[in-house]
Design a protein around this motif. Structure first.
Motif, PDB file in Angstrom:
ATOM      1  N   VAL A  76       9.846  10.539   3.938  1.00  0.00           N
ATOM      2  CA  VAL A  76       9.176   9.316   3.927  1.00  0.00           C
ATOM      3  C   VAL A  76       7.387   9.536   4.058  1.00  0.00           C
ATOM      4  CG1 VAL A  76       8.953   6.588   3.554  1.00  0.00           C
ATOM      5  CG2 VAL A  76      11.777   8.302   3.824  1.00  0.00           C
ATOM      6  N   PHE A  77       7.184   8.892   2.628  1.00  0.00           N
ATOM      7  CA  PHE A  77       5.257   8.961   2.522  1.00  0.00           C
ATOM      8  C   PHE A  77       5.016   7.327   2.705  1.00  0.00           C
ATOM      9  CE2 PHE A  77       5.534  13.204   2.416  1.00  0.00           C
ATOM     10  CZ  PHE A  77       5.211  13.625   3.462  1.00  0.00           C
ATOM     11  N   PRO A  78       5.041   6.207   3.774  1.00  0.00           N
ATOM     12  CA  PRO A  78       4.634   4.402   3.449  1.00  0.00           C
ATOM     13  C   PRO A  78       3.294   4.643   3.861  1.00  0.00           C
ATOM     14  CG  PRO A  78       5.063   5.015   6.230  1.00  0.00           C
ATOM     15  CD  PRO A  78       5.553   6.857   5.341  1.00  0.00           C
ATOM     16  N   GLY A  79       2.925   4.213   2.700  1.00  0.00           N
ATOM     17  CA  GLY A  79       1.539   3.472   2.570  1.00  0.00           C
ATOM     18  C   GLY A  79       1.262   2.071   2.702  1.00  0.00           C
ATOM     19  N   PRO A  80       0.201   1.723   2.112  1.00  0.00           N
ATOM     20  CA  PRO A  80       0.443   0.130   2.199  1.00  0.00           C
ATOM     21  C   PRO A  80       1.596  -0.710   1.992  1.00  0.00           C
ATOM     22  CG  PRO A  80      -1.381   1.318   1.110  1.00  0.00           C
ATOM     23  CD  PRO A  80      -0.629   2.120   1.314  1.00  0.00           C
ATOM     24  N   HIS A  81       1.134  -1.944   2.821  1.00  0.00           N
ATOM     25  CA  HIS A  81       2.328  -2.825   1.798  1.00  0.00           C
ATOM     26  C   HIS A  81       1.624  -4.217   2.762  1.00  0.00           C
ATOM     27  CE1 HIS A  81       3.321  -3.286   7.031  1.00  0.00           C
ATOM     28  NE2 HIS A  81       2.977  -2.466   6.957  1.00  0.00           N
ATOM     29  N   ALA A  82       2.088  -5.860   1.873  1.00  0.00           N
ATOM     30  CA  ALA A  82       1.847  -6.252   1.985  1.00  0.00           C
ATOM     31  C   ALA A  82       3.054  -7.862   2.335  1.00  0.00           C
ATOM     32  CB  ALA A  82       0.612  -7.050   1.779  1.00  0.00           C
ATOM     33  N   TYR A  83       3.198  -8.765   2.751  1.00  0.00           N
ATOM     34  CA  TYR A  83       4.031  -9.658   2.850  1.00  0.00           C
ATOM     35  C   TYR A  83       3.567 -10.871   1.320  1.00  0.00           C
ATOM     36  CZ  TYR A  83       6.037 -13.974   3.466  1.00  0.00           C
ATOM     37  OH  TYR A  83       6.654 -15.516   2.646  1.00  0.00           O
ATOM     38  N   ILE A  84       3.753 -10.941   0.036  1.00  0.00           N
ATOM     39  CA  ILE A  84       3.172 -12.148  -0.787  1.00  0.00           C
ATOM     40  C   ILE A  84       4.350 -13.054  -0.862  1.00  0.00           C
ATOM     41  CG2 ILE A  84       2.770 -11.823  -2.959  1.00  0.00           C
ATOM     42  CD1 ILE A  84       1.557  -9.721  -1.725  1.00  0.00           C
ATOM     43  N   SER A  85       4.004 -14.212  -0.634  1.00  0.00           N
ATOM     44  CA  SER A  85       3.525 -15.823  -0.045  1.00  0.00           C
ATOM     45  C   SER A  85       4.138 -16.270  -1.761  1.00  0.00           C
ATOM     46  CB  SER A  85       3.704 -17.008   0.294  1.00  0.00           C
ATOM     47  OG  SER A  85       3.229 -17.707   0.773  1.00  0.00           O
ATOM     48  N   ASN A  93      10.450 -21.271  -9.722  1.00  0.00           N
ATOM     49  CA  ASN A  93      10.995 -19.993  -9.656  1.00  0.00           C
ATOM     50  C   ASN A  93      10.779 -18.754  -9.140  1.00  0.00           C
ATOM     51  OD1 ASN A  93      13.261 -21.902 -10.940  1.00  0.00           O
ATOM     52  ND2 ASN A  93      12.505 -21.518 -12.530  1.00  0.00           N
ATOM     53  N   THR A  94      10.074 -18.718  -7.936  1.00  0.00           N
ATOM     54  CA  THR A  94       8.985 -18.112  -7.600  1.00  0.00           C
ATOM     55  C   THR A  94       9.904 -17.734  -5.728  1.00  0.00           C
ATOM     56  OG1 THR A  94       7.226 -18.637  -6.908  1.00  0.00           O
ATOM     57  CG2 THR A  94       7.001 -17.726  -8.601  1.00  0.00           C
ATOM     58  N   VAL A  95      10.143 -16.553  -5.253  1.00  0.00           N
ATOM     59  CA  VAL A  95      10.201 -16.386  -3.857  1.00  0.00           C
ATOM     60  C   VAL A  95       9.744 -15.728  -3.058  1.00  0.00           C
ATOM     61  CG1 VAL A  95      13.034 -17.231  -4.325  1.00  0.00           C
ATOM     62  CG2 VAL A  95      11.945 -14.638  -4.017  1.00  0.00           C
ATOM     63  N   PRO A  96       9.585 -15.327  -1.878  1.00  0.00           N
ATOM     64  CA  PRO A  96       8.550 -14.051  -1.116  1.00  0.00           C
ATOM     65  C   PRO A  96       8.854 -13.086  -1.316  1.00  0.00           C
ATOM     66  CG  PRO A  96       9.293 -15.930   0.242  1.00  0.00           C
ATOM     67  CD  PRO A  96      10.027 -16.198  -1.059  1.00  0.00           C
ATOM     68  N   THR A  97       7.998 -12.016  -1.564  1.00  0.00           N
ATOM     69  CA  THR A  97       8.507 -11.201  -1.641  1.00  0.00           C
ATOM     70  C   THR A  97       7.717  -9.652  -0.605  1.00  0.00           C
ATOM     71  OG1 THR A  97       9.333  -9.092  -3.003  1.00  0.00           O
ATOM     72  CG2 THR A  97       6.908 -10.213  -3.450  1.00  0.00           C
ATOM     73  N   TRP A  98       7.577  -8.464  -0.554  1.00  0.00           N
ATOM     74  CA  TRP A  98       7.153  -7.408   0.038  1.00  0.00           C
ATOM     75  C   TRP A  98       6.471  -6.625  -0.876  1.00  0.00           C
ATOM     76  CZ3 TRP A  98       6.171  -8.426   5.705  1.00  0.00           C
ATOM     77  CH2 TRP A  98       5.941  -7.843   6.421  1.00  0.00           C
ATOM     78  N   ASN A  99       4.944  -6.585  -0.950  1.00  0.00           N
ATOM     79  CA  ASN A  99       4.600  -5.661  -2.173  1.00  0.00           C
ATOM     80  C   ASN A  99       4.319  -4.408  -0.883  1.00  0.00           C
ATOM     81  OD1 ASN A  99       3.849  -6.813  -4.074  1.00  0.00           O
ATOM     82  ND2 ASN A  99       2.381  -7.013  -4.667  1.00  0.00           N
ATOM     83  N   TYR A 100       5.032  -2.927  -1.638  1.00  0.00           N
ATOM     84  CA  TYR A 100       4.084  -1.481  -0.844  1.00  0.00           C
ATOM     85  C   TYR A 100       4.082  -0.783  -1.451  1.00  0.00           C
ATOM     86  CZ  TYR A 100       9.154  -1.176  -1.671  1.00  0.00           C
ATOM     87  OH  TYR A 100      10.286  -0.920  -2.168  1.00  0.00           O
ATOM     88  N   VAL A 101       4.292   0.577  -1.044  1.00  0.00           N
ATOM     89  CA  VAL A 101       3.579   1.510  -1.925  1.00  0.00           C
ATOM     90  C   VAL A 101       3.893   2.748  -1.553  1.00  0.00           C
ATOM     91  CG1 VAL A 101       2.542   3.160  -2.950  1.00  0.00           C
ATOM     92  CG2 VAL A 101       1.449   1.083  -3.645  1.00  0.00           C
ATOM     93  N   ALA A 102       5.238   3.641  -1.109  1.00  0.00           N
ATOM     94  CA  ALA A 102       6.258   4.741  -0.811  1.00  0.00           C
ATOM     95  C   ALA A 102       6.483   6.020  -1.681  1.00  0.00           C
ATOM     96  CB  ALA A 102       7.052   4.103  -0.712  1.00  0.00           C
ATOM     97  N   VAL A 103       6.351   6.707  -1.306  1.00  0.00           N
ATOM     98  CA  VAL A 103       6.606   7.910  -1.857  1.00  0.00           C
ATOM     99  C   VAL A 103       7.605   8.606  -0.806  1.00  0.00           C
ATOM    100  CG1 VAL A 103       6.327  10.568  -3.354  1.00  0.00           C
ATOM    101  CG2 VAL A 103       4.593   8.544  -3.103  1.00  0.00           C
ATOM    102  N   HIS A 104       8.514   9.304  -1.848  1.00  0.00           N
ATOM    103  CA  HIS A 104       9.969  10.599  -0.722  1.00  0.00           C
ATOM    104  C   HIS A 104      10.011  11.295  -1.551  1.00  0.00           C
ATOM    105  CE1 HIS A 104      12.639   6.340  -0.120  1.00  0.00           C
ATOM    106  NE2 HIS A 104      11.526   6.095   0.193  1.00  0.00           N
ATOM    107  N   VAL A 105      10.131  12.337  -0.904  1.00  0.00           N
ATOM    108  CA  VAL A 105       9.731  13.895  -1.615  1.00  0.00           C
ATOM    109  C   VAL A 105      11.365  14.225  -0.167  1.00  0.00           C
ATOM    110  CG1 VAL A 105       8.647  15.963  -1.027  1.00  0.00           C
ATOM    111  CG2 VAL A 105       7.554  14.057  -1.275  1.00  0.00           C
ATOM    112  N   TYR A 106      11.872  14.930  -1.693  1.00  0.00           N
ATOM    113  CA  TYR A 106      13.096  16.079  -1.486  1.00  0.00           C
ATOM    114  C   TYR A 106      12.592  16.884  -1.813  1.00  0.00           C
ATOM    115  CZ  TYR A 106      15.027  10.947  -2.509  1.00  0.00           C
ATOM    116  OH  TYR A 106      15.362   9.963  -2.233  1.00  0.00           O
ATOM    117  N   GLY A 107      13.927  17.705  -0.601  1.00  0.00           N
ATOM    118  CA  GLY A 107      13.570  18.994  -0.697  1.00  0.00           C
ATOM    119  C   GLY A 107      14.261  20.148   0.470  1.00  0.00           C
ATOM    120  N   THR A 108      14.494  20.908   0.856  1.00  0.00           N
ATOM    121  CA  THR A 108      14.841  22.055   1.176  1.00  0.00           C
ATOM    122  C   THR A 108      14.276  23.062   2.414  1.00  0.00           C
ATOM    123  OG1 THR A 108      16.467  22.758  -0.482  1.00  0.00           O
ATOM    124  CG2 THR A 108      16.259  24.301   0.862  1.00  0.00           C
ATOM    125  N   VAL A 109      14.219  23.045   3.224  1.00  0.00           N
ATOM    126  CA  VAL A 109      13.587  23.491   4.675  1.00  0.00           C
ATOM    127  C   VAL A 109      13.658  24.828   4.675  1.00  0.00           C
ATOM    128  CG1 VAL A 109      13.399  22.969   7.545  1.00  0.00           C
ATOM    129  CG2 VAL A 109      13.889  21.543   6.078  1.00  0.00           C
TER     130      VAL A 109
END
Length: 182
Positions: A76-85, A93-109
């Motif tokens: 898992v490669f996490p990137g920038p993230h932020a709480y959004i009010s 009809n909105t609620v708080p959320t979390w914005n973020y960027v991430a990449v998941h890599v699956y593979g064989t070692v």
């Protein structure tokens, strides 16, 4: 990873560039004793293999590597993230959320145990991380000190089977309705 269509990123170039820019990832595997996770720097080599490989290394004293050879893993490669009010949007009809960027890599070692291959991978890794420095450090892998250190690490590569990208950046909210910016 759960990815609604609005947040899905499939562009391989974007995913590769994100990994290169956020190359400190978390390696996950499942063992009989339970899940294991190790935080490591990775070198993305998109030109090797069908889908590219990730090159990494860890301390030989870390037991995580013992049963990794031939095993499918997740990085898992996490990137920038932020709480959004919810107050940032001028709409009902909105609620708080979390914005973020991430990449998941699956593979064989594949554990790399040949000294020449280990040195080649580590030279590329050092070059990648040092190239932006004003006075890049140049590792001398034939030096006795560096050679001793090389005996204390395990070098491996992960043949990539699949990459997933998620850019959750409030795409489900109208820009015009946002009252504040982050």
């Amino acid at each position: 990873m759960y990815i609604p269509k609005a947040f899905e990123v499939n562009d391989k170039t974007k995913l590769v560039n994100f990994i290169k820019d956020n190359s400190f990832g978390i390696l996950f595997s499942q063992e009989e004793s339970g899940p294991l996770a190790t935080h490591l720097p990775f070198l993305m080599d998109e030109k090797t293999g069908d889908n590219g490989v990730l090159v990494g290394h860890m301390a030989k004293q870390n037991p995580h590597w013992h049963k990794l050879n031939g095993k499918e893993v997740l990085v898992v490669f996490p990137g920038p993230h932020a709480y959004i009010s919810a107050s940032w949007y001028n709409e009902p009809n909105t609620v708080p959320t979390w914005n973020y960027v991430a990449v998941h890599v699956y593979g064989t070692v594949r554990i790399i145990d040949k000294k020449e291959e280990m040195v080649e991978r580590m030279e590329k890794t050092v070059h990648f991380y040092e190239s932006s420095m004003p006075s890049p450090w140049n590792a001398k892998f034939d030096d006795e000190f560096i050679d001793r250190l090389m005996n204390g690490i395990v070098v491996f590569e992960i043949s990539i089977n699949k990459m997933q990208g998620k850019w959750k950046l409030s795409q489900n909210h109208s820009v015009q309705k946002a009252t504040k910016r982050y």
